[in-house]
Motif scaffolding. Structure first.
Motif, PDB file in Angstrom:
ATOM      1  N   ARG A 152      -5.769  10.644  -9.365  1.00 24.32           N
ATOM      2  CA  ARG A 152      -5.317  10.789  -8.004  1.00 24.32           C
ATOM      3  C   ARG A 152      -5.393   9.568  -7.501  1.00 24.32           C
ATOM      4  O   ARG A 152      -4.533   9.189  -6.363  1.00 24.32           O
ATOM      5  N   ASP A 174       5.775  16.863   4.651  1.00 28.93           N
ATOM      6  CA  ASP A 174       4.741  15.676   4.828  1.00 28.93           C
ATOM      7  C   ASP A 174       3.391  16.398   5.077  1.00 28.93           C
ATOM      8  O   ASP A 174       3.155  16.975   6.414  1.00 28.93           O
ATOM      9  N   PHE A 175       2.654  16.370   4.245  1.00 25.11           N
ATOM     10  CA  PHE A 175       1.479  17.244   4.401  1.00 25.11           C
ATOM     11  C   PHE A 175       0.230  16.554   3.531  1.00 25.11           C
ATOM     12  O   PHE A 175       0.420  15.829   2.504  1.00 25.11           O
ATOM     13  N   ASN A 176      -0.925  17.028   4.002  1.00 21.10           N
ATOM     14  CA  ASN A 176      -2.068  16.268   3.165  1.00 21.10           C
ATOM     15  C   ASN A 176      -3.298  17.369   2.973  1.00 21.10           C
ATOM     16  O   ASN A 176      -3.270  18.432   3.280  1.00 21.10           O
ATOM     17  N   MET A 225       1.094  -1.229  -0.006  1.00 28.20           N
ATOM     18  CA  MET A 225      -0.035   0.029  -0.175  1.00 28.20           C
ATOM     19  C   MET A 225       0.765   1.381   0.150  1.00 28.20           C
ATOM     20  O   MET A 225       1.720   1.282   0.717  1.00 28.20           O
ATOM     21  N   ALA A 226       0.492   2.270  -0.644  1.00 29.02           N
ATOM     22  CA  ALA A 226       1.427   3.528  -0.941  1.00 29.02           C
ATOM     23  C   ALA A 226       1.078   4.257   0.339  1.00 29.02           C
ATOM     24  O   ALA A 226       0.089   4.154   1.020  1.00 29.02           O
ATOM     25  N   ARG A 227       2.244   4.954   0.892  1.00 30.86           N
ATOM     26  CA  ARG A 227       2.149   5.861   2.042  1.00 30.86           C
ATOM     27  C   ARG A 227       1.352   6.735   1.878  1.00 30.86           C
ATOM     28  O   ARG A 227       1.153   7.407   0.847  1.00 30.86           O
ATOM     29  N   ARG A 285       1.411  15.498  -5.441  1.00 32.40           N
ATOM     30  CA  ARG A 285       0.713  15.932  -4.314  1.00 32.40           C
ATOM     31  C   ARG A 285       0.965  17.418  -3.957  1.00 32.40           C
ATOM     32  O   ARG A 285       0.024  18.351  -3.688  1.00 32.40           O
ATOM     33  N   GLU A 340       8.250   4.900  -0.550  1.00 36.46           N
ATOM     34  CA  GLU A 340       6.951   4.317  -0.267  1.00 36.46           C
ATOM     35  C   GLU A 340       5.990   4.840  -0.882  1.00 36.46           C
ATOM     36  O   GLU A 340       4.960   4.705  -1.586  1.00 36.46           O
ATOM     37  N   GLU A 341       5.894   6.355  -0.903  1.00 30.93           N
ATOM     38  CA  GLU A 341       4.772   7.080  -1.602  1.00 30.93           C
ATOM     39  C   GLU A 341       5.092   7.343  -3.065  1.00 30.93           C
ATOM     40  O   GLU A 341       4.337   7.338  -3.797  1.00 30.93           O
ATOM     41  N   ASP A 354       6.198  11.793  12.384  1.00 28.53           N
ATOM     42  CA  ASP A 354       6.507  10.910  13.587  1.00 28.53           C
ATOM     43  C   ASP A 354       7.770   9.833  13.307  1.00 28.53           C
ATOM     44  O   ASP A 354       8.300   9.570  14.033  1.00 28.53           O
ATOM     45  N   ARG A 355       7.469   9.154  11.947  1.00 28.02           N
ATOM     46  CA  ARG A 355       8.409   8.241  11.759  1.00 28.02           C
ATOM     47  C   ARG A 355       9.897   8.610  11.652  1.00 28.02           C
ATOM     48  O   ARG A 355      10.790   8.026  12.232  1.00 28.02           O
ATOM     49  N   PHE A 392       4.070   6.151  19.175  1.00 30.30           N
ATOM     50  CA  PHE A 392       3.366   6.483  17.882  1.00 30.30           C
ATOM     51  C   PHE A 392       1.859   6.655  18.203  1.00 30.30           C
ATOM     52  O   PHE A 392       1.165   6.206  18.958  1.00 30.30           O
ATOM     53  N   PRO A 393       1.364   7.614  17.399  1.00 29.07           N
ATOM     54  CA  PRO A 393       0.102   8.032  17.765  1.00 29.07           C
ATOM     55  C   PRO A 393      -0.989   6.710  17.628  1.00 29.07           C
ATOM     56  O   PRO A 393      -0.694   5.748  16.757  1.00 29.07           O
ATOM     57  N   MET A 416      11.840  16.261   4.890  1.00 25.47           N
ATOM     58  CA  MET A 416      10.896  16.105   6.021  1.00 25.47           C
ATOM     59  C   MET A 416      11.660  15.857   7.275  1.00 25.47           C
ATOM     60  O   MET A 416      11.080  15.286   8.275  1.00 25.47           O
ATOM     61  N   VAL A 449       7.827  17.634  10.644  1.00 28.17           N
ATOM     62  CA  VAL A 449       8.550  16.273  10.457  1.00 28.17           C
ATOM     63  C   VAL A 449       7.764  15.199  10.898  1.00 28.17           C
ATOM     64  O   VAL A 449       7.274  15.260  11.997  1.00 28.17           O
ATOM     65  N   ALA A 455       0.662  10.431   2.871  1.00 29.80           N
ATOM     66  CA  ALA A 455       1.362  11.771   3.394  1.00 29.80           C
ATOM     67  C   ALA A 455       0.723  12.423   4.477  1.00 29.80           C
ATOM     68  O   ALA A 455      -0.565  12.383   4.481  1.00 29.80           O
ATOM     69  N   GLY A 456       1.448  13.064   5.432  1.00 29.65           N
ATOM     70  CA  GLY A 456       0.906  13.937   6.319  1.00 29.65           C
ATOM     71  C   GLY A 456       0.161  13.135   7.578  1.00 29.65           C
ATOM     72  O   GLY A 456       0.396  11.804   7.606  1.00 29.65           O
ATOM     73  N   ARG A 457      -0.373  13.878   8.414  1.00 31.59           N
ATOM     74  CA  ARG A 457      -0.917  13.290   9.637  1.00 31.59           C
ATOM     75  C   ARG A 457      -2.099  12.656   9.478  1.00 31.59           C
ATOM     76  O   ARG A 457      -3.060  13.454   8.897  1.00 31.59           O
ATOM     77  N   ASP A 517      13.297  14.542  19.782  1.00 30.91           N
ATOM     78  CA  ASP A 517      11.898  13.915  19.290  1.00 30.91           C
ATOM     79  C   ASP A 517      10.772  14.746  19.202  1.00 30.91           C
ATOM     80  O   ASP A 517       9.635  14.194  19.092  1.00 30.91           O
ATOM     81  N   THR A 526       9.701  19.998  14.989  1.00 27.63           N
ATOM     82  CA  THR A 526      10.518  21.264  14.696  1.00 27.63           C
ATOM     83  C   THR A 526       9.562  22.476  14.927  1.00 27.63           C
ATOM     84  O   THR A 526       8.501  22.261  14.214  1.00 27.63           O
ATOM     85  N   ALA A 581      -2.619   7.401  -7.556  1.00 31.93           N
ATOM     86  CA  ALA A 581      -1.432   8.171  -6.579  1.00 31.93           C
ATOM     87  C   ALA A 581      -1.730   7.484  -5.327  1.00 31.93           C
ATOM     88  O   ALA A 581      -0.976   7.234  -4.449  1.00 31.93           O
ATOM     89  N   MET A 591      10.371   6.482   3.230  1.00 28.69           N
ATOM     90  CA  MET A 591       8.655   7.121   3.210  1.00 28.69           C
ATOM     91  C   MET A 591       8.704   7.589   1.735  1.00 28.69           C
ATOM     92  O   MET A 591       7.633   7.569   1.352  1.00 28.69           O
TER      93      MET A 591
END
Lengths: 398, 398, 398, 398
Positions: C395, C350-352, A1-3, C274, C265-266, C20-21, B28-29, C202, C18, A5-7, D27, D30, C398, C262
């Motif tokens: 999309r 790292d944004f969505n 599965m593709a990662r 994106r 992976e994306e 979490d990973r 991790f969350p 990131m 940044v 992005a973001g939270r 950790d 930022t 993606a 990461m």
């Protein structure tokens, strides 16, 4: 599965978004739970939890267990096999709690009711008045129904019990309200409050709580349901020095200490005001979409989550799936009889205006994407409200 | 209090030193415990735990609770009020378990015995043979007594039960042995194995486990002790898809997934060999000090902790305090009747030769500092043994 | 100061959020930078960075330094005191880079230009044609001006240099574009690419990079600017085995390894798409507010940040302050001559979609709160666009 | 490769074992390095570093770079091409520093000397006296030679310079001594102190420092070596408000703030005493093995690392390899001309008695395992010494 992005947006009504400070706190090495350092921690978190129960003079116990365990603890510590308990059907979780009571060998009277309203104090009063020989030993009510977003007015329930002159214990589930909405264990005359870590307390799941009145403690003396893990006596006795009768969930307690510090830093009243603001903004969004808030009565609106009814013919779970896939946003499902008919937006815990706006935008876009015929005025209405709040001096003070 | 430099030596027999990989994993969350990602995690940890129970074909349930909860679960799922259980006094934890059984309304027969030996299969066999009308429903034994460092030979207990032709269930506590010492749920015919997260599994406390045989599952059908939180049926049913009937301790499960991966990477047999090596080195150190290992029989030596008897007139707890203050090393205390008479060195979990040597050096120096008359040959003897192991090809293979 | 609830929105154009990973990766114990484990890590990150520079055949060096250091490295490795370099004024960072060149003793020609446009290849070509005796040794261009959100077309600059038949090296700053926007070190004929860790990669700040063509390497042989820390030769020689000539920033390299994973992976193309999507949504929001995007030419729009011009008489920094205080959202300031006239929205790293929507909602509410006369159609326009994208099969792929 | 259980022993002389508090601090997300929160952090760490330089009245600058960068900074800020510097060959790092000086275009006089002794103040005085026309602009000395474990007496070097009546600047490398051994920038009249994050400061590598006297600042005004990244002027000007002229390594600064807090909690004098204790214990172990400490003069013993000479015919690097493989312990190699002839034990940073004992046990067992003919009295001797220290009241006070 593709990662992705973001939270991730975790907007189910709990577990909530655990703040970094709490996550980092639980990431410290486990210490000896019988050593001197632990005693300091234990006393600290017990004192902090008493503040959260609104400076209770009662006892607090902390279980290495999820909230369901604290439900069981409330029952097995105070009741005996065959005891009658009166519970009120406010939704799925009230239903689960009474099922648990029945499983544990209690005789449950469950007042059937409309899930869109909170517990009716009058109905409770009537039932208690009818209980001439005081067979009912306890009344159990869910403060904030996590399955619906409907609040029961606990102070009024207390008044109803008193008006009926009935000695039953009052037990209240605050799993999704504690530290999100105003709740007063002592002032409201609650005998056992049940709470969990993973909602307003901003922790991962794994800790749960009982807050216990002197009357409940007295009841425990004669209660005969078998109990060991949940037994209050050893927990309270050990707690005096900050220790536990068996191995506690040390790392989650680190997190609890940090979360309590954060609640102090923000101030409980500011925390409550924030949740109210987000709840009102969410309801305005719901109406902006032309949808219906599940809770019917304004005085019973939840500040920690909002149930949203779907238009007939549209499956809420499909919408949730579309939203999760398209926007990485998790929403709460409709439970049991509400399955497919509603979804729930959690806006509790460590949360702020812009994360709420991201959430509402995700819902608005997702409804459209799923082909649900809605107006696109929800996000706008929420922003309008949050802007007004931002202008008001009260909020600046907070 | 001035800061102590360096890393604390947590050498109690659990909780053990949680490795960084596990701590970081729990940091991790929290995710939605009803979402698709969780199901993958849930199935992964259940499958992994089955491997740890030596590729069991039985069922495994994971509780958000400490080990004490899993004790309770074993009892309430299989027994009814007034049922008779036979337990064996191997030490403090066996005593606590039988106390719990009594509290829960069971009738306990507790075979009194010398804590320096493991459960005697013959005594169990004799008692079962005498139980002509099969009133005893379960036999409960602690595999590795955490309070003494004495192991009970579970396979022999099984044989004893079978020899007696008795249908009682066999329940075994492996809290301080699982994933540290060889343990075989299926092969040894155990019906319920009880385990916890905070020892060989290298996690913080807060998770516990039951591994369940088909026979125990069948017994659960007719068992009448009240149960809800601990009930196996819903746990097992939900577990098929990787989910839980109530909110699980998600972040600890992240840690469990990582710990299971680490056990796989090292290999269970290598893990056991490592624990054996450290236990033998520790015993040689104890003898090097001129002190006595608490366990009397070599075949009953624990691989995860070593009980050390103090010379008469010397208080073990004072020694522990001196060592904690001078060298930042936590050791296990002597429990109840052993109070002051012994201390326990934990050498289980994520541990290696040099951390053991630091530990033994701390004990050797601390004994001297506390004025206990010992020989200073313990560290030397342990190094001698570890050096030999390091030379042996077998170890290199590991 | 009272605690702010929820997560800060860090929407400056870097450092970025940044994930979490990556944070957790840098939270592991530092290892011996001369040990075998390190060599594996070093080779891994160098190989990964080559992929990010679009599978370059050139050399990559990684500095324990911020991006400014990599600027310096590009210059001191290839040039000698008094050498002439041609730089192009695209904004504040181009200006800083040429100031640095001057400080280092180079003779800088700086083509003054309108900050709202990228570097003009024709102007560069003309200047190079005029440089009959080839005194210009290097051309330095910023790919994505972080101070403006304007992109310079590097492939066209390369063609311009070639068209002029000029041997100058081409140096490109990709600090705010690498791993956010399509960039091709080899294909575009760049000689030295300068990059940093804290934007598209990131990571926290503290690592920076040079990607080096064979021609640049050859130039380094005769370049006479004093250099030691930045010297390529030892870095490249050591890098062959995964090591560094001096102590590297080990923990940030852990983070880099995770970030590269990461990105893999994306998929880099999905990452670029994106960023394009978020940039377009942002521009639509800006226009929805009735404001002006700073960049004038669509083909020069940045995908990683958007500069927003304020209406005359309204101070951008006051707006930023209001937004930070009311909504806990950090935006980029207008730099030097743009001070108070614009603000910058970072939408990189790292944004969505939903974090973007939270950001845009914060800007829309903040503009109103600050009394800036804007239309409230920005958020709506952005949602409209993101919804369309979510519907498009591309999309989904993606 | 099979997983190694337990914690790696990182006993090279830096990077050192980063404590959990510091790792967890880095950790955190930022933040905006231009925002208000950052200014507070920046001022905090600059003030804290001044305390570590023994309450200096001078200026401190913090580079996002490793220690090598701070070497370069010291030179390029104070000197001009062709300036003469006098450096003293105490070992590998002194040699590298003078090589760097030469690379940067300085004329280096390097006083050749025996690596087993620190810089000879008399030799320096003589050389300076001979420098009638004051061509020497700076004297560079390494306080604690990381390659040898030999200390140079900086106060005496200062006196030597003064005795010669020479105006040269005094530059001192304290990379492996700062915050481990007593060091006094102002009192000892040092002009530029060079330091790094990854040793006594207990951080990962990636930050380095200059502490600067007024005289050095004055020299910087006329110094002509090209400089930009390392330029003090903008760093100092920005530092007044807690900011940096370019992007700082924010997350490492979080760690620095935490490390400074930890040093305050332990107390610098207690930190120094602890390092002295561990160094003496280590030397006794070395002698217990019948081996030789590399440093010849007791007053020049390093408190942060100990160099150990191998018996002829035994390769130190093979021993290190055996120890790494058998016991997961990293030791420092012999550098350049000491290659194979010695190894180095780091005992600096966040370290305590029992981790030292684990380390020494690993060395003792490893020497045997590698077939080096040693006596097995090292561990015993070290324990003897640590026990004595533990008995002394002075240590208890600490």
């Amino acid at each position: 599965m593709a990662r992705r992005a973001g939270r991730h947006f975790l907007q189910i009504p709990g577990p909530t978004n655990v703040p970094d400070r709490v996550l980092r706190a639980i990431d410290f090495p486990t210490i000896d739970h019988r050593g001197p350092e632990f005693g300091v921690l234990g006393k600290d978190v017990l004192a902090g939890m008493k503040r959260v129960f609104k400076s209770t003079q009662g006892e607090v116990v902390i279980y290495p267990a999820s909230g369901t365990g604290a439900w069981e603890a409330a029952l097995v510590n105070t009741l005996s096999t065959g005891d009658r308990v009166l519970m009120y059907e406010t939704g799925h979780f009230a239903t689960l709690w009474q099922k648990m009571a029945a499983k544990l060998g209690l005789e449950v009277e469950f007042i059937a009711a409309d899930w869109r309203r909170g517990a009716d104090p009058e109905a409770i009063e009537n039932r208690l008045r009818a209980d001439a020989d005081k067979r009912i030993k306890a009344v159990g009510v869910v403060h904030n129904e996590t399955s619906t977003g409907v609040v029961s007015r606990i102070a009024d329930v207390r008044r109803a019990i008193d008006a009926a002159g009935h000695p039953a214990l009052l037990m209240v589930d605050t799993i999704s309200s504690l530290a999100s909405m105003d709740y007063r264990h002592d002032e409201w005359g609650v005998d056992v409050t049940v709470a969990g870590s993973q909602k307003g307390l901003m922790l991962p799941p794994g800790l749960s709580f009982n807050c216990i009145s002197p009357k409940a403690l007295a009841a425990a003396k004669s209660a005969r349901l078998p109990r060991s893990y949940w037994a209050w006596d050893e927990m309270i006795a050990n707690g005096k020095t900050g220790y536990f009768p068996y191995t506690p969930a040390t790392n989650l307690l680190y997190g609890l200490a940090e979360a309590l510090k954060m609640l102090d830093e923000e101030g409980l009243d500011a925390v409550f005001a924030r949740h109210q603001r987000h709840a009102e903004a969410t309801r305005r969004a719901v109406r902006g979409w032309g949808l219906e808030v599940f809770a019917l009565e304004p005085r019973e609106y939840s500040a920690s989550l909002t149930g949203v009814l779907m238009p007939a013919g549209h499956d809420a779970d499909r919408v949730r799936k579309v939203i999760l896939e398209a926007f990485d946003l998790s929403l709460g499902t409709g439970l049991t009889k509400l399955g497919g008919k509603m979804f729930r937006i959690g806006h509790l815990g460590d949360f702020n205006d812009l994360t709420l706006m991201g959430t509402l935008a995700g819902v608005e876009m997702g409804l459209e994407l799923a082909g649900v015929p809605v107006k696109k005025d929800g996000v706008q209405a929420a922003m309008q409200y949050l802007s007004e709040c931002a202008k008001a001096p009260a909020r600046r003070a907070a």
